[in-house]
Design a protein around this motif. Sequence first.
Motif, PDB file in Angstrom:
ATOM      1  N   LYS A   1       0.307   8.315   4.218  1.00 50.06           N
ATOM      2  CA  LYS A   1       0.861   7.250   3.372  1.00 50.06           C
ATOM      3  C   LYS A   1       1.721   6.251   4.141  1.00 50.06           C
ATOM      4  O   LYS A   1       2.753   5.781   3.655  1.00 50.06           O
ATOM      5  CB  LYS A   1       1.681   7.844   2.208  1.00 50.06           C
ATOM      6  CG  LYS A   1       0.990   8.966   1.468  1.00 50.06           C
ATOM      7  CD  LYS A   1      -0.393   8.591   0.982  1.00 50.06           C
ATOM      8  CE  LYS A   1      -1.119   9.733   0.301  1.00 50.06           C
ATOM      9  NZ  LYS A   1      -2.583   9.532   0.182  1.00 50.06           N
TER      10      LYS A   1
ATOM     11  N   GLU B   1      -7.476   2.775  -4.448  1.00 51.93           N
ATOM     12  CA  GLU B   1      -7.362   4.238  -4.523  1.00 51.93           C
ATOM     13  C   GLU B   1      -8.126   4.918  -3.383  1.00 51.93           C
ATOM     14  O   GLU B   1      -7.686   5.951  -2.868  1.00 51.93           O
ATOM     15  CB  GLU B   1      -7.887   4.730  -5.876  1.00 51.93           C
ATOM     16  CG  GLU B   1      -6.938   4.486  -7.029  1.00 51.93           C
ATOM     17  CD  GLU B   1      -7.184   5.442  -8.175  1.00 51.93           C
ATOM     18  OE1 GLU B   1      -8.304   5.944  -8.306  1.00 51.93           O
ATOM     19  OE2 GLU B   1      -6.224   5.698  -8.929  1.00 51.93           O
TER      20      GLU B   1
ATOM     21  N   ARG C   1       1.992   1.644  -3.490  1.00 54.70           N
ATOM     22  CA  ARG C   1       0.870   2.084  -4.333  1.00 54.70           C
ATOM     23  C   ARG C   1       0.570   3.564  -4.108  1.00 54.70           C
ATOM     24  O   ARG C   1       0.192   4.279  -5.045  1.00 54.70           O
ATOM     25  CB  ARG C   1      -0.356   1.221  -4.015  1.00 54.70           C
ATOM     26  CG  ARG C   1      -1.609   1.571  -4.784  1.00 54.70           C
ATOM     27  CD  ARG C   1      -1.400   1.448  -6.293  1.00 54.70           C
ATOM     28  NE  ARG C   1      -2.556   1.972  -7.015  1.00 54.70           N
ATOM     29  CZ  ARG C   1      -2.817   3.251  -7.190  1.00 54.70           C
ATOM     30  NH1 ARG C   1      -1.993   4.177  -6.709  1.00 54.70           N
ATOM     31  NH2 ARG C   1      -3.892   3.631  -7.857  1.00 54.70           N
ATOM     32  N   ALA C   2       0.762   4.034  -2.872  1.00 55.80           N
ATOM     33  CA  ALA C   2       0.473   5.432  -2.533  1.00 55.80           C
ATOM     34  C   ALA C   2       1.387   6.393  -3.283  1.00 55.80           C
ATOM     35  O   ALA C   2       1.024   7.548  -3.521  1.00 55.80           O
ATOM     36  CB  ALA C   2       0.611   5.645  -1.029  1.00 55.80           C
TER      37      ALA C   2
ATOM     38  N   MET D   1       0.828  -1.201   0.000  1.00 53.19           N
ATOM     39  CA  MET D   1       0.000   0.000   0.000  1.00 53.19           C
ATOM     40  C   MET D   1       0.867   1.258   0.000  1.00 53.19           C
ATOM     41  O   MET D   1       0.536   2.261  -0.649  1.00 53.19           O
ATOM     42  CB  MET D   1      -0.942  -0.007   1.209  1.00 53.19           C
ATOM     43  CG  MET D   1      -2.057   1.009   1.120  1.00 53.19           C
ATOM     44  SD  MET D   1      -3.052   0.889  -0.387  1.00 53.19           S
ATOM     45  CE  MET D   1      -4.041  -0.563  -0.046  1.00 53.19           C
ATOM     46  N   GLN D   2       1.990   1.214   0.702  1.00 51.62           N
ATOM     47  CA  GLN D   2       2.904   2.364   0.705  1.00 51.62           C
ATOM     48  C   GLN D   2       3.462   2.595  -0.697  1.00 51.62           C
ATOM     49  O   GLN D   2       3.575   3.742  -1.153  1.00 51.62           O
ATOM     50  CB  GLN D   2       4.044   2.133   1.701  1.00 51.62           C
ATOM     51  CG  GLN D   2       3.603   2.225   3.163  1.00 51.62           C
ATOM     52  CD  GLN D   2       4.679   1.769   4.138  1.00 51.62           C
ATOM     53  OE1 GLN D   2       5.589   1.017   3.770  1.00 51.62           O
ATOM     54  NE2 GLN D   2       4.581   2.204   5.373  1.00 51.62           N
TER      55      GLN D   2
ATOM     56  N   THR E   1      -3.643   9.091  -6.106  1.00 50.28           N
ATOM     57  CA  THR E   1      -5.002   8.581  -6.230  1.00 50.28           C
ATOM     58  C   THR E   1      -5.868   9.582  -6.973  1.00 50.28           C
ATOM     59  O   THR E   1      -5.665  10.796  -6.873  1.00 50.28           O
ATOM     60  CB  THR E   1      -5.618   8.304  -4.842  1.00 50.28           C
ATOM     61  OG1 THR E   1      -6.984   7.899  -4.992  1.00 50.28           O
ATOM     62  CG2 THR E   1      -5.553   9.527  -3.940  1.00 50.28           C
TER      63      THR E   1
ATOM     64  N   ASP F   1      -5.624   7.364   3.624  1.00 50.23           N
ATOM     65  CA  ASP F   1      -4.334   7.267   4.312  1.00 50.23           C
ATOM     66  C   ASP F   1      -3.498   8.508   4.004  1.00 50.23           C
ATOM     67  O   ASP F   1      -2.623   8.515   3.144  1.00 50.23           O
ATOM     68  CB  ASP F   1      -3.610   5.995   3.845  1.00 50.23           C
ATOM     69  CG  ASP F   1      -2.249   5.812   4.505  1.00 50.23           C
ATOM     70  OD1 ASP F   1      -1.998   6.450   5.543  1.00 50.23           O
ATOM     71  OD2 ASP F   1      -1.441   5.022   3.969  1.00 50.23           O
TER      72      ASP F   1
ATOM     73  N   VAL G   1      -5.957   4.700  -0.340  1.00 50.04           N
ATOM     74  CA  VAL G   1      -4.839   5.646  -0.475  1.00 50.04           C
ATOM     75  C   VAL G   1      -5.311   7.065  -0.161  1.00 50.04           C
ATOM     76  O   VAL G   1      -4.605   7.843   0.497  1.00 50.04           O
ATOM     77  CB  VAL G   1      -4.237   5.580  -1.896  1.00 50.04           C
ATOM     78  CG1 VAL G   1      -3.254   6.725  -2.123  1.00 50.04           C
ATOM     79  CG2 VAL G   1      -3.532   4.243  -2.112  1.00 50.04           C
TER      80      VAL G   1
END
Length: 227
Positions: free
Chosen positions: A158, A149, A30-31, A27-28, A35, A155, A152
């Motif tokens: 991130k 997304e 992807r961030a 996820m980090q 988004t 978050d 993200v």
Amino acid sequence: MGGVIGGESPRNSSPASKLERKMVEAMQQRALKGTSVKSFNSVIMKFPKIDESLRNCRTIFQQFDEDSNGEIDQQELKHCFQKLGIESTDDEIKDLFQACDIYEHMGMKFNEFIVFLCLVYLLNDPAVSEARKRMGLGCLEPTFETLVESFVFLDKNKDGYVSKNEMIQAINETSAGERSSGRIGVKRFEEMDWDKNGTVTFKEFLFAFTRWVGIDNEDEDDDDEDE
């Protein structure tokens, strides 16, 4: 961690499991791509479309539910990995099964299976293999990407988790000036924070999402009809 207001994180410094660490790292990463989600309201507007798309997973779920008992056990999940062309060890499959079997009844129900598919999407190369196309998973990937997304967007710092403050901030951005926005943010966060430790993982977010669009309630209704 994951907050606008300072203070000690309930999770301290390290994720609770190997799988969680992989989820957080994925996820980090992807961030870093950013988004397209601009507000929590825009996510809510997509609920009907996401609901329809996720319900289309039921056919795939039934393919893997080899004994047709309404649940996927660990052996059936292993066969699922083989059919999807995903290379994983028995321990990795066991970890993923236990992570998605949130009710701990040793069987993955339909809403848990949706969470499983989305986690597989996050943790693996997003490119759709021929095996996944044949099973009808290709058309689900835009929905999974929307869910990624959305997380993200929530978050804000991130770090791979969503905190209560971040959820309130996201709601405030949508409902600026409304007195109830803080209460709505807290309520949404409590619905996501399954283990009540003060931070929300992508997995917890997914389980909450299936409840928000009504898939979790549908399963409960089906169980009542079977009795």
